[in-house]
Every structure is written in C-alpha cells, then in structure tokens.
Design a protein around this motif. Structure first.
Motif, PDB file in Angstrom:
ATOM      1  N   PRO A  18       0.822  -1.240   0.000  1.00 16.15           N
ATOM      2  CA  PRO A  18       0.000   0.000   0.000  1.00 16.15           C
ATOM      3  C   PRO A  18       0.843   1.272   0.000  1.00 16.15           C
ATOM      4  O   PRO A  18       0.445   2.285  -0.568  1.00 16.15           O
ATOM      5  N   TYR A  19       2.024   1.205   0.628  1.00 15.99           N
ATOM      6  CA  TYR A  19       2.913   2.376   0.730  1.00 15.99           C
ATOM      7  C   TYR A  19       3.267   2.915  -0.652  1.00 15.99           C
ATOM      8  O   TYR A  19       3.285   4.124  -0.879  1.00 15.99           O
ATOM      9  N   PHE A  20       3.505   2.004  -1.595  1.00 14.55           N
ATOM     10  CA  PHE A  20       3.881   2.431  -2.948  1.00 14.55           C
ATOM     11  C   PHE A  20       2.724   2.420  -3.948  1.00 14.55           C
ATOM     12  O   PHE A  20       2.917   2.767  -5.100  1.00 14.55           O
ATOM     13  N   THR A  21       1.536   1.962  -3.513  1.00 13.07           N
ATOM     14  CA  THR A  21       0.409   1.931  -4.458  1.00 13.07           C
ATOM     15  C   THR A  21      -0.702   2.889  -4.006  1.00 13.07           C
ATOM     16  O   THR A  21      -0.941   3.911  -4.634  1.00 13.07           O
ATOM     17  N   VAL A  22      -1.320   2.587  -2.865  1.00 14.52           N
ATOM     18  CA  VAL A  22      -2.459   3.398  -2.409  1.00 14.52           C
ATOM     19  C   VAL A  22      -2.001   4.800  -1.973  1.00 14.52           C
ATOM     20  O   VAL A  22      -2.645   5.794  -2.267  1.00 14.52           O
ATOM     21  N   PHE A  23      -0.859   4.854  -1.257  1.00 15.98           N
ATOM     22  CA  PHE A  23      -0.457   6.128  -0.643  1.00 15.98           C
ATOM     23  C   PHE A  23       0.654   6.849  -1.404  1.00 15.98           C
ATOM     24  O   PHE A  23       1.303   7.737  -0.849  1.00 15.98           O
ATOM     25  N   LYS A  25       0.789   9.028  -3.623  1.00 18.49           N
ATOM     26  CA  LYS A  25       0.582  10.393  -4.140  1.00 18.49           C
ATOM     27  C   LYS A  25       0.724  11.441  -3.049  1.00 18.49           C
ATOM     28  O   LYS A  25       0.760  12.625  -3.327  1.00 18.49           O
ATOM     29  N   CYS A  26       0.746  10.979  -1.794  1.00 16.10           N
ATOM     30  CA  CYS A  26       0.672  11.944  -0.701  1.00 16.10           C
ATOM     31  C   CYS A  26       1.666  11.574   0.404  1.00 16.10           C
ATOM     32  O   CYS A  26       1.588  10.493   0.989  1.00 16.10           O
ATOM     33  N   ALA A  27       2.617  12.494   0.674  1.00 16.12           N
ATOM     34  CA  ALA A  27       3.644  12.238   1.698  1.00 16.12           C
ATOM     35  C   ALA A  27       3.013  12.038   3.073  1.00 16.12           C
ATOM     36  O   ALA A  27       3.432  11.171   3.839  1.00 16.12           O
ATOM     37  N   LYS A  28       1.983  12.843   3.363  1.00 19.21           N
ATOM     38  CA  LYS A  28       1.354  12.750   4.686  1.00 19.21           C
ATOM     39  C   LYS A  28       0.721  11.378   4.893  1.00 19.21           C
ATOM     40  O   LYS A  28       0.826  10.786   5.975  1.00 19.21           O
ATOM     41  N   LEU A  34       3.214   4.660   7.673  1.00 16.71           N
ATOM     42  CA  LEU A  34       4.466   4.162   8.264  1.00 16.71           C
ATOM     43  C   LEU A  34       4.433   4.249   9.792  1.00 16.71           C
ATOM     44  O   LEU A  34       4.952   3.369  10.478  1.00 16.71           O
ATOM     45  N   LEU A  35       3.817   5.317  10.309  1.00 15.17           N
ATOM     46  CA  LEU A  35       3.722   5.446  11.772  1.00 15.17           C
ATOM     47  C   LEU A  35       2.859   4.319  12.339  1.00 15.17           C
ATOM     48  O   LEU A  35       3.235   3.681  13.326  1.00 15.17           O
ATOM     49  N   LEU A  36       1.704   4.068  11.686  1.00 18.02           N
ATOM     50  CA  LEU A  36       0.838   2.988  12.158  1.00 18.02           C
ATOM     51  C   LEU A  36       1.581   1.652  12.089  1.00 18.02           C
ATOM     52  O   LEU A  36       1.519   0.844  13.014  1.00 18.02           O
ATOM     53  N   GLY A  37       2.301   1.464  10.986  1.00 15.87           N
ATOM     54  CA  GLY A  37       3.086   0.233  10.820  1.00 15.87           C
ATOM     55  C   GLY A  37       4.144   0.108  11.907  1.00 15.87           C
ATOM     56  O   GLY A  37       4.355  -0.971  12.471  1.00 15.87           O
ATOM     57  N   PRO A 182      13.424  16.103   7.473  1.00 14.44           N
ATOM     58  CA  PRO A 182      13.163  16.700   6.150  1.00 14.44           C
ATOM     59  C   PRO A 182      12.809  15.668   5.076  1.00 14.44           C
ATOM     60  O   PRO A 182      12.119  15.994   4.114  1.00 14.44           O
ATOM     61  N   GLN A 183      13.238  14.423   5.275  1.00 13.51           N
ATOM     62  CA  GLN A 183      12.948  13.395   4.270  1.00 13.51           C
ATOM     63  C   GLN A 183      11.470  13.029   4.229  1.00 13.51           C
ATOM     64  O   GLN A 183      10.999  12.420   3.273  1.00 13.51           O
ATOM     65  N   LEU A 184      10.744  13.379   5.309  1.00 11.06           N
ATOM     66  CA  LEU A 184       9.320  13.020   5.363  1.00 11.06           C
ATOM     67  C   LEU A 184       8.439  14.061   4.685  1.00 11.06           C
ATOM     68  O   LEU A 184       7.225  13.899   4.611  1.00 11.06           O
ATOM     69  N   ASP A 185       9.064  15.126   4.180  1.00 11.08           N
ATOM     70  CA  ASP A 185       8.272  16.190   3.545  1.00 11.08           C
ATOM     71  C   ASP A 185       7.792  15.813   2.137  1.00 11.08           C
ATOM     72  O   ASP A 185       6.741  16.248   1.704  1.00 11.08           O
ATOM     73  N   GLY A 186       8.602  15.019   1.438  1.00 11.66           N
ATOM     74  CA  GLY A 186       8.240  14.686   0.057  1.00 11.66           C
ATOM     75  C   GLY A 186       7.749  13.249  -0.072  1.00 11.66           C
ATOM     76  O   GLY A 186       7.984  12.412   0.813  1.00 11.66           O
ATOM     77  N   VAL A 187       7.065  12.992  -1.197  1.00 12.56           N
ATOM     78  CA  VAL A 187       6.564  11.631  -1.471  1.00 12.56           C
ATOM     79  C   VAL A 187       7.746  10.716  -1.788  1.00 12.56           C
ATOM     80  O   VAL A 187       8.673  11.105  -2.481  1.00 12.56           O
ATOM     81  N   ARG A 188       7.748   9.524  -1.216  1.00 10.41           N
ATOM     82  CA  ARG A 188       8.775   8.530  -1.554  1.00 10.41           C
ATOM     83  C   ARG A 188       8.225   7.655  -2.682  1.00 10.41           C
ATOM     84  O   ARG A 188       7.228   6.941  -2.461  1.00 10.41           O
ATOM     85  N   THR A 189       8.848   7.758  -3.827  1.00  6.09           N
ATOM     86  CA  THR A 189       8.329   7.035  -4.987  1.00  6.09           C
ATOM     87  C   THR A 189       9.025   5.681  -5.163  1.00  6.09           C
ATOM     88  O   THR A 189      10.084   5.444  -4.594  1.00  6.09           O
ATOM     89  N   PHE A 190       8.422   4.854  -5.966  1.00  7.06           N
ATOM     90  CA  PHE A 190       8.974   3.531  -6.245  1.00  7.06           C
ATOM     91  C   PHE A 190      10.136   3.682  -7.238  1.00  7.06           C
ATOM     92  O   PHE A 190      10.003   4.338  -8.262  1.00  7.06           O
ATOM     93  N   SER A 191      11.285   3.083  -6.898  1.00  6.94           N
ATOM     94  CA  SER A 191      12.421   3.137  -7.824  1.00  6.94           C
ATOM     95  C   SER A 191      13.129   1.795  -7.793  1.00  6.94           C
ATOM     96  O   SER A 191      13.611   1.356  -6.731  1.00  6.94           O
ATOM     97  N   TRP A 192      13.165   1.137  -8.942  1.00 10.82           N
ATOM     98  CA  TRP A 192      13.800  -0.198  -9.003  1.00 10.82           C
ATOM     99  C   TRP A 192      15.240  -0.137  -8.536  1.00 10.82           C
ATOM    100  O   TRP A 192      15.727  -1.024  -7.834  1.00 10.82           O
ATOM    101  N   GLU A 193      15.920   0.932  -8.962  1.00  9.05           N
ATOM    102  CA  GLU A 193      17.345   1.047  -8.653  1.00  9.05           C
ATOM    103  C   GLU A 193      17.574   1.142  -7.137  1.00  9.05           C
ATOM    104  O   GLU A 193      18.383   0.410  -6.572  1.00  9.05           O
TER     105      GLU A 193
END
Lengths: 484, 73
Positions: A18-23, A25-28, A34-37, A182-193
């Motif tokens: 869900p982190y990389f699919t449902v959520f 689009k939105c960093a928050k 992640l906090l709940l997890g 500061p890393q929590l401000d932006g969306v973490r996107t999926f990256s194969w690399e």
C-alpha cells in the motif's frame, strides 16, 4: 521479531505494497501509514510498552514546541530550563527501566556490608525494547530545537515516525532529526534502482548475521563463558572470533535496518565504517557504532569540552574520559561496562597525549605511507579492542581480572576446536567480510554487491543467497544489541 | 577578519595549506573535528578578547556563521 524472520517479511510486504500503491501520491498519507506500521511492529515485539512509547512521543512533541516558542521569543533562560527538564525526563526514563534494579542491588550490598539487616526490596522492572535508542532520539531532538539547528515540527505524525521508525527502533542507528525529518516532507516514490540497492544491502546484512555471527557464536559462547576450562590460546582465539562475531552481528543488523529504510525511500544514518582498519582507538570510535558516538559527542562531549575549555588539556582529557564512560555505561547496568568505557577513555587520553610525538616520529622516519607501520598500528588497535571485549563480556569485574592470571597459569597450547568442521565456512566468511571492507577501504571501486556491471551484481547476489541458505544459521537468533 | 581567523586555523590545525572561505564547512578540512573545534574556539576567543556562549559554539554550521558571531561581539 528479528529483521530476517518470515514473520517480519510478511509484515514488511504488507506495509510496503500500500505504501507504494495506495499512498504513493501523498507524503502525509505515507507518513501516517508508516507510523501505524511502526507502532504495530513495536506492539508485536513488546505490546506492554507501546503505551509508554506513545506517551513519550506526545510529551516530547509538546516539549519541543514549547522550547521552540521560547527560543523564538528569545527567552533563553526558560528555554534552557525546559530543555534541561526534558533531558532529565529522558535520562529518568532510562535510569528507571535500565539501571534502577542495578542501583538498588548495589545499595543493598552496601547495606549488608556495613551490617544493616534490612534492605530495599529487589525490583523486577521489564526493560522496554529499544529504550536506549528511542530515549536518545527524544533527547537529541529537544537539544537540537534548543540549539536552534532545527525548528520543532508541528506535525506529530512526523515526530512520532522519527522516534518509532520500525527498522531502527530496536537497535538504531540513532538518527539525527536534522537528517531524518526533512525526508518526510516529500513523497517517496517507487524506484527499481533504489529498491534493488536496498535489498542487496539487506542481503549482505543477513549474510553477516547468519553466516558469520550465528555460526561463530557457539564457539565463542562456550569458550568465553567457561574460560576456566580453556588454555590461553583458546581464550585468545575466542576473543578474536568474538570481535568478528560482534561486528558481523551489529553491522549485519545495521545493514538490514539501513537497507529496509532505503527500500522505503528513507536514508538513515550509517553505523559502521570499516572499524577494523582504524589505526588508533580515536579513529576506531569514529568508525564503530558511529550513530551512538556522534550522539554522545554532540550532546555530552561537546558541552563538557566547552564548559572545561579554560582548563586546557586537562579539561579535554576529563571530557574525553566522561564521554567514553557514558558510552560504556550506555550498554547496560554493570560495572564491567563502566570499566570498558574507562579503559577506552584512558587509552584515548594516551593516544591524544602521544599524538604529536607520533606524527613527528612518522615524519622523521617517513612512515606515514609505510604499509608495515600502518598495519602494525591497525593490529595494535584490534588487540586493544579484543582485550576490552573480554571486559565487555564478563559477568563481573572479578571474572574479567581473573582471566589474565588464568591465561598465565594455563599457558599456550593447541586451541580447543570442537565442532571445528562447522566453523570452517564461518572462518572463510570472515575473510570475505574483511576482504570487502579492505576493498572499500582502499577504494578500488570493486564493490561487488554494488558494481555497475549487471552480471557481477547478479553472480554476487546469487552466491550470497546460496551461502545463506546452504550454510547460514536460520534459527532466528536474536541480535546482540537488542539487549542494550 | 577572515585572514586573521585563517591564520588561527593554520596555527591550531598545524596546516599551512588551509584556505578559508565563508562557505567552508568542517567536512572540508580534515583536521577540523570535534576535538580541534574547541581548540579553535579557545584560540579565537583569546585573539579577539571575546567569549562565546555554548549555544553559539554548537550552532555554527560553517566559517561564515562563526565570523558573523565574532562581528556581533
């Protein structure tokens, strides 16, 4: 729950999808998830202490906001008072859960010794897992806010995630809020690399843990806990192997924690920088458990050194001694850890005292780039470290001090090698670990796990998986640093 | 003032090749670590006859911020 168990990987996959699919689009939303997890993870590990963790997060969040407001009003006096209160609160948490039982025991011993019959009741306090790590993060945060190197976050989800982040809550690395928040401000996107890099790092961590630390532990446990039955050669071999076991265990855990974070797009602090290539103990401590050393340097050593700066060299030495005793005592409630810290503190003072003479001697004899000189210093540092590990492992100071006359009496003989056939792969794997460190140290750009050549990466990864499945100890043994 | 501070850095850190700029960070100079940082502070305080607070000493991010702090004294 160990980070390479099947149970953990079910949890991680359930969190990651869900982190990389449902959520995505939105960093928050990613932060909340992640906090709940993280809280769920902590509850699975130690459900009784989740309330304590959540309460500590809430209290320190509001303390941070208040200190920040006072700093903005330039009310330095009240900001300092509140910061002191927050630090006292953090230390009290640590003292209550980690050291109070020990202090009561010591107090009772003194009462007995001076002839008082009555004593304080023995306390059985359950120590919350990871308390040494998350209390340091809580205190580090309020100090940074007070120093005005960061502004207090107004987002309790971000703060809660910084404190309870599941890959690091059990055994670090102890991250700095300046790096993490500061890393929590932006969306973490999926990256194969990035994910591939992260998984390779996790794999290297599992290799260190299962193929070195857990294979060697049988031998070192037997030899060092029952040293009275062994000769000097066996004890020396046990201490050397324990040095590699401890490194493989803790660095292995750190690689896994850093790799898991990397998969989720969060870069946490590094914990090791090839410590067994350090040329003196000062350099060793800059390379070993770096996140703890950095924390203690920033929040204990620096303020002490500043306060003692008018006392010249004596002030520096005193600050160094206190710094290392704090690092030693952090490991647990036992005088052996205090002695461990004092031993390193005194050796660091000796290193600093001789530093100018050494540099002059190196210049005079043109030794700076001499490999024999360099590796002699590295070997001496390693030997001094191994001696301190005997203290680190001993149940009490008396046992530690008894090892040396015992070795002298028993003498050197053929080392005890029961189960030696099982140890052969572990010894080979230690060579692999040190070879990788050596390559990284001399920067030959042969990072076989991270090579730019696809096939080299694939072959190395496959070999690691074969080693782990074929030789690794997969019984889910706990990490050594979980108990700290 | 930058050249005066640069001389202090060269003297304390025993390196004549050090060239300071406002944007110089501790990572840019090998010898500048937590130990030598305090030696630098003491030398600067003596040279300029000033006294820094703990908060000032721990909050500098680079040479520029250190120089601003000296100027404000």
């Amino acid at each position: 729950m160990v980070l390479y168990s099947i149970r953990f990987w079910f949890f991680f996959c359930a969190l990651l999808i869900p982190y990389f699919t449902v959520f995505n689009k939105c960093a928050k939303a990613q932060n909340v998830w992640l906090l709940l997890g993280s809280l769920f993870f902590y509850t699975l590990v130690d459900w009784r202490m989740t309330v304590l963790l959540v309460a500590a997060i809430g209290i320190f969040f509001f303390l941070g906001l208040k200190i920040d407001a006072l700093c903005q009003e330039q009310n330095e006096k009240d900001a300092s008072r509140l910061t002191t209160l927050a630090v006292v609160l953090g230390v009290s948490l640590l003292v209550y859960f980690k050291y109070l039982g020990f202090f009561v025991g010591q107090f009772n011993k003194i009462l007995m010794a001076i002839g008082f019959g009555s004593s304080l009741p023995t306390l059985r306090i359950i120590m919350p897992l990871g308390i040494s790590f998350f209390t340091f993060k809580l205190m580090g945060y309020v100090i940074e806010v007070h120093r005005e190197t960061i502004r207090a976050t107004r987002d309790i989800v971000k703060f809660g995630l910084f404190i309870s982040f599941f890959p690091t809550i059990m055994s670090g690395p102890i991250d700095n809020p300046r790096n993490f928040l500061p890393q929590l401000d932006g969306v973490r996107t999926f990256s194969w690399e990035r994910i591939g890099e992260g998984f390779r790092r996790i794999l290297w961590g599992i290799f260190l843990k299962t193929c070195i630390a857990d294979l060697v532990s049988g031998y070192t446990d037997t030899v060092l806990s029952l040293y009275i039955y062994h000769n000097a050669t066996t004890i020396i071999l046990g201490a050397v192997l324990y040095a590699f076991q401890l490194y493989a265990d803790f660095a292995g855990y750190s690689h896994m924690a850093i790799g898991i974070s990397q998969v989720m797009g969060i870069k946490v602090a590094e914990n090791f920088n090839r410590p067994y290539f350090a040329q003196n103990l000062a350099e060793f401590w800059r390379r070993w458990h770096m996140s703890l050393t950095n924390w203690v340097t920033q929040y204990v050593f620096m303020p002490l050194n500043i306060a003692f700066r008018d006392k010249g060299t004596a002030g520096l030495y005193l600050a160094t001694l206190i710094n290392l005793v704090v690092i030693g005592a952090w490991h647990g409630a036992n005088w052996t850890f205090v002695l461990f810290g004092l031993y390193h503190g005194l050796l660091l003072v000796a290193t600093m005292t001789l530093d100018k003479k050494r540099k002059h001697f190196e210049k005079q004899h043109n030794l700076k780039k001499n490999p024999i000189w360099k590796y002699s210093r590295t070997s001496l540092t390693f030997i001094l470290w191994c001696v301190s590990l005997l203290c680190f492992l001993s149940p009490n100071i008396h046992s530690f001090l008894h090892i040396f006359p015992h070795c002298f009496n028993k003498g050197f003989d053929v080392p005890w090698t029961e189960e030696s056939f099982q140890k052969v792969p572990a010894l080979l794997f230690i060579l692999v670990m040190m070879f990788k460190d050596y390559k990284d140290e001399i920067k030959l750009d042969l990072h076989f796990l991270h090579s730019s050549h696809y096939w080299l990466r694939l072959v190395t990864t496959t070999l690691l998986i074969i080693c782990i499945l074929g030789f690794g100890s997969l019984d889910g043994a706990s990490f050594i640093y979980y108990k700290f | 003032m930058l050249s005066e501070v640069q001389d202090i850095f060269r003297d304390v850190l025993d390196n004549e090749d050090i060239i300071l700029a406002y944007e110089t960070y501790s990572d840019d100079i090998d010898e500048w670590d937590s130990l030598t940082h305090i030696q630098l502070v003491v030398a600067i305080e003596k040279h300029f006859h000033i006294k820094f607070t703990s908060k000032e000493i721990t909050s500098w991010a680079n040479v520029g911020e250190m120089l601003d702090c000296i100027l404000n004294k």
